[in-house]
Enzyme design. Structure first.
Site, short mmCIF file in Angstrom:
data_model
loop_
_atom_site.label_atom_id
_atom_site.label_comp_id
_atom_site.label_asym_id
_atom_site.label_seq_id
_atom_site.Cartn_x
_atom_site.Cartn_y
_atom_site.Cartn_z
N ALA A 9 -4.23 1.05 8.31
CA ALA A 9 -3.86 1.39 6.93
C ALA A 9 -4.35 2.77 6.54
O ALA A 9 -4.69 3.02 5.40
CB ALA A 9 -4.44 0.34 5.99
N ARG A 15 5.97 10.04 2.03
CA ARG A 15 7.28 9.82 1.39
C ARG A 15 7.22 8.89 0.19
O ARG A 15 8.20 8.75 -0.54
CB ARG A 15 8.28 9.30 2.42
CG ARG A 15 8.73 10.40 3.38
CD ARG A 15 9.50 9.83 4.56
NE ARG A 15 10.64 9.05 4.11
CZ ARG A 15 11.15 8.03 4.81
NH1 ARG A 15 10.62 7.67 5.97
NH2 ARG A 15 12.19 7.38 4.35
N LYS A 22 -0.50 4.20 0.10
CA LYS A 22 0.72 3.42 0.34
C LYS A 22 0.46 1.92 0.39
O LYS A 22 1.19 1.14 -0.24
CB LYS A 22 1.39 3.88 1.63
CG LYS A 22 2.62 3.04 1.98
CD LYS A 22 3.52 3.70 2.96
CE LYS A 22 3.06 3.52 4.38
NZ LYS A 22 4.04 4.04 5.34
N GLY A 80 -3.27 9.21 15.38
CA GLY A 80 -2.38 8.30 16.09
C GLY A 80 -2.88 6.87 16.05
O GLY A 80 -4.02 6.61 15.68
N ASN A 359 0.43 -29.67 -34.78
CA ASN A 359 1.65 -28.90 -34.95
C ASN A 359 1.32 -27.57 -35.60
O ASN A 359 0.70 -27.53 -36.66
CB ASN A 359 2.64 -29.68 -35.83
CG ASN A 359 3.99 -28.97 -35.87
OD1 ASN A 359 4.85 -29.24 -35.05
ND2 ASN A 359 4.14 -28.07 -36.82
N ASN A 368 -7.81 -13.03 -34.19
CA ASN A 368 -8.94 -13.23 -33.28
C ASN A 368 -9.77 -11.97 -33.07
O ASN A 368 -10.85 -12.04 -32.55
CB ASN A 368 -8.44 -13.72 -31.92
CG ASN A 368 -7.51 -12.73 -31.25
OD1 ASN A 368 -6.75 -12.03 -31.92
ND2 ASN A 368 -7.56 -12.67 -29.94
C1 UD1 Z 1 4.72 3.05 15.43
C2 UD1 Z 1 4.85 2.78 16.93
C3 UD1 Z 1 6.32 2.54 17.29
C4 UD1 Z 1 6.85 1.38 16.47
C5 UD1 Z 1 6.65 1.64 14.96
C6 UD1 Z 1 6.98 0.41 14.19
C7 UD1 Z 1 3.08 4.09 18.01
C8 UD1 Z 1 2.77 5.31 18.78
N1 UD1 Z 1 4.35 3.93 17.66
O1 UD1 Z 1 5.43 4.25 15.18
O2 UD1 Z 1 6.44 2.24 18.67
O3 UD1 Z 1 8.22 1.18 16.74
O4 UD1 Z 1 5.26 1.95 14.71
O5 UD1 Z 1 6.89 0.69 12.83
O6 UD1 Z 1 2.21 3.29 17.76
N2 UD1 Z 1 -1.75 4.69 11.29
C9 UD1 Z 1 -3.09 4.90 11.12
N3 UD1 Z 1 -3.67 5.97 11.67
C10 UD1 Z 1 -2.97 6.87 12.43
C11 UD1 Z 1 -1.59 6.65 12.58
C12 UD1 Z 1 -1.01 5.56 12.01
O7 UD1 Z 1 -3.76 4.09 10.46
O8 UD1 Z 1 -3.59 7.82 12.91
C13 UD1 Z 1 -1.13 3.52 10.68
C14 UD1 Z 1 -0.12 3.87 9.61
O9 UD1 Z 1 -0.72 3.92 8.35
C15 UD1 Z 1 0.89 2.74 9.73
C16 UD1 Z 1 0.82 2.37 11.21
O10 UD1 Z 1 -0.42 2.83 11.68
O11 UD1 Z 1 0.50 1.61 8.97
C17 UD1 Z 1 1.97 2.93 12.02
O12 UD1 Z 1 1.91 4.32 11.99
P1 UD1 Z 1 3.21 5.21 11.93
O13 UD1 Z 1 2.82 6.61 11.95
O14 UD1 Z 1 4.10 4.75 10.84
O15 UD1 Z 1 3.86 4.83 13.34
P2 UD1 Z 1 5.34 5.09 13.81
O16 UD1 Z 1 5.50 6.50 14.16
O17 UD1 Z 1 6.26 4.52 12.82
#
Ligand code: UD1
Ligand code: CA
Length: 451
Positions: A9, A15, A22, A80, A359, A368
């Site tokens: 999270a 966006r 979010k 990531g 009633n 109040n």
């Molecule tokens: C990720 C998956 C993808 C999958 C998709 C489904 C990876 C590399 N890719 O892609 O295969 O189809 O989700 O929705 O895992 N987050 C963090 N820290 C970070 C990055 C992300 O907490 O450094 C959290 C985001 O807040 C989110 C979730 O991880 O809740 C997914 O991250 P997001 O960047 O949306 O991944 P996708 O690129 O959509």
């Protein structure tokens, strides 16, 4: 097998164009994060670790409100999904059980689906949750060999051939905590995004000869929220699901699409909900009640046989006993309405108790609030409050007492007494006729006598 949930999270949610992180945007009036946590709770987790980043303080506060045993770890920089799970390493030290990774912005995964993942884990080292996408868009693609998962390739890194795959990665995964953290330590960031991909653990596990599978869930469960439009769509999905569940359990809704439910709305069998009713958080309605059109309820309890509305508002702390009647344009707040009592028209009852079978006449107000403090009004059983009575709290009206219409009650009324607290009426014979004549003459004079 003991389970630890790791809920990602930390993402910014650019966006959403919002100051609110979010995962705290509400669906069914509970933060998105609460939905993911609630699904995960079905696994009876030994640990719940939330990985927060953007708005971490707010996220931490909300997470602890939802579950005070939840641990929050901070991912300072979002490098990531693998890097995100890595932040849970200290929290999982010495745990040894299974980890299930969830996303905070993917609120609809069903508890049964998570249970299926845990079940599949018994036969495989890693289990990925996939779905067959109608439009695979930019999801990671699952490269299968029979029922074995070989690797996950991110859209950005995929060949045309791989992009043709429609079995996609939901992002959810289950595996032994030590194995998972060991694999994550091996993940690099040499890819199209320069990020540490959690998805890379699949190929790394395969290279070690470990067994990895993907199970499929309904695409609707993987619905993620990235924008306000997604949030609105997610709300619609939530509402549709919640209404369907209520209909299934024996509630009548004459226009279900117009009824808005909250994540924790509880309604008993054979209750009837008319069109355009809104349920805020914390509402329980017992069996056989009727909630009539255009009513708004939050933080309240409605007992068997009660009838609420049309156009009623029940605010937090409204407690309606059996067979009570709350009618149009009536607001009840922090008040107990005892069995069979009626408040049928245009009233405000706040910080009060209304005894059984009493009633309350039209237009009654419990005054109040004195501008600084709130005060209590106590009305006994079988009392009759005349229309347009002001009950200036703190004040007590005893059992079987009456107040005269239009009274301003500032002192307690003893049981069975009649309180009259209004100016005395005086009738002046012939005065109305004289007054009319005088007014008509004045009007004629002003218009110069020509009509
Ligand atoms: C990720 C998956 C993808 C999958 C998709 C489904 C990876 C590399 N890719 O892609 O295969 O189809 O989700 O929705 O895992 N987050 C963090 N820290 C970070 C990055 C992300 O907490 O450094 C959290 C985001 O807040 C989110 C979730 O991880 O809740 C997914 O991250 P997001 O960047 O949306 O991944 P996708 O690129 O959509
Ligand atoms: Ca995403």
């Amino acid at each position: 097998m003991r389970i630890a949930l790791v809920i990602l999270a930390a993402g910014k949610g650019t966006r959403m164009n919002s100051d609110l992180p979010k995962v705290l945007h509400p669906i069914g009036q509970a933060p998105m994060l609460a939905h993911a946590m609630q699904s995960g709770a079905a696994l009876d987790p030994a640990h719940t670790v939330i990985v927060a980043g953007h708005g971490a303080d707010q996220v931490a506060r909300a997470a602890q409100q939802i579950d005070d045993t939840a641990q929050v770890v901070i991912q300072e920089e979002q490098l990531g999904t693998a890097h995100a799970v890595e932040q849970a390493r200290p929290a999982l030290q010495g745990f040894g059980g299974d980890v299930v990774v969830l996303y905070g912005d993917t609120p609809f995964v069903r508890a049964e689906t998570l249970e299926r993942m845990v079940e599949a884990r018994k036969a495989h080292d890693l289990v990925i949750l996939g779905f067959h996408a109608a439009d695979p868009a930019r999801y990671g693609r699952l490269v299968m060999a029979g029922d074995r998962l070989e690797r996950i390739v991110e859209f950005k890194d995929a060949t045309d051939e791989e992009r043709a795959i429609t079995f996609c990665n939901s992002g959810l995964l289950a595996g032994n905590s030590e194995l998972l953290l060991d694999l994550i330590a091996q993940v690099g960031n040499d890819n199209a995004s320069g990020e540490y991909y959690l998805t890379d653990v699949v190929a790394l596990a395969r290279a070690r000869g470990l067994s990895v599978t993907a199970i499929a869930c309904d695409e609707a469960e993987t619905l993620g929220v990235n924008s306000r439009a997604d949030l609105a769509a997610a709300e619609a999905v939530f509402q549709a699901r919640a209404r369907a569940e209520l209909l299934e359990t024996g509630i009548t809704m004459t226009a279900p699409d117009t009824v808005h439910l909250a994540f924790d709305t509880v309604i008993g069998r054979d209750t009837v909900i008319e069109p355009n009713v809104v349920f805020g958080p914390g509402v329980t309605v017992e069996s056989g009640a009727t909630i009539r059109a255009f009513s708004h309820l939050e933080g309240c309890h409605v007992s068997r046989g009660a009838v609420v509305g049309p156009y009623a508002r029940l605010r937090p702390g409204a407690e309606l006993a059996e067979d009570t009647r709350i009618g149009n344009f009536v607001e009840i707040k922090n008040a107990q309405i005892d069995q069979g009592a009626k408040v049928n028209h245009l009233s405000y009852i706040g910080d009060a108790r209304v005894g059984a079978a009493s009633n309350i006449g039209a237009g009654t107000i419990t005054c109040n609030y004195d501008g600084v403090m709130k005060h209590h009004t106590e009305i006994g059983q079988g009392a009759f409050i005349g229309s347009n009575t002001m009950l200036v709290a703190p004040v007590t009206v005893g059992d079987g007492a009456m107040t005269a219409s239009g009274s301003v009650i500032t002192r307690d009324v003893e049981p069975e007494a009649l309180a009259v607290a209004r100016a005395k009426q005086e009738n002046k014979p012939g005065h109305a006729r004289k007054l009319f004549e005088m007014l008509k003459a004045r009007k004629e004079k002003r218009s110069g006598g020509n009509g």
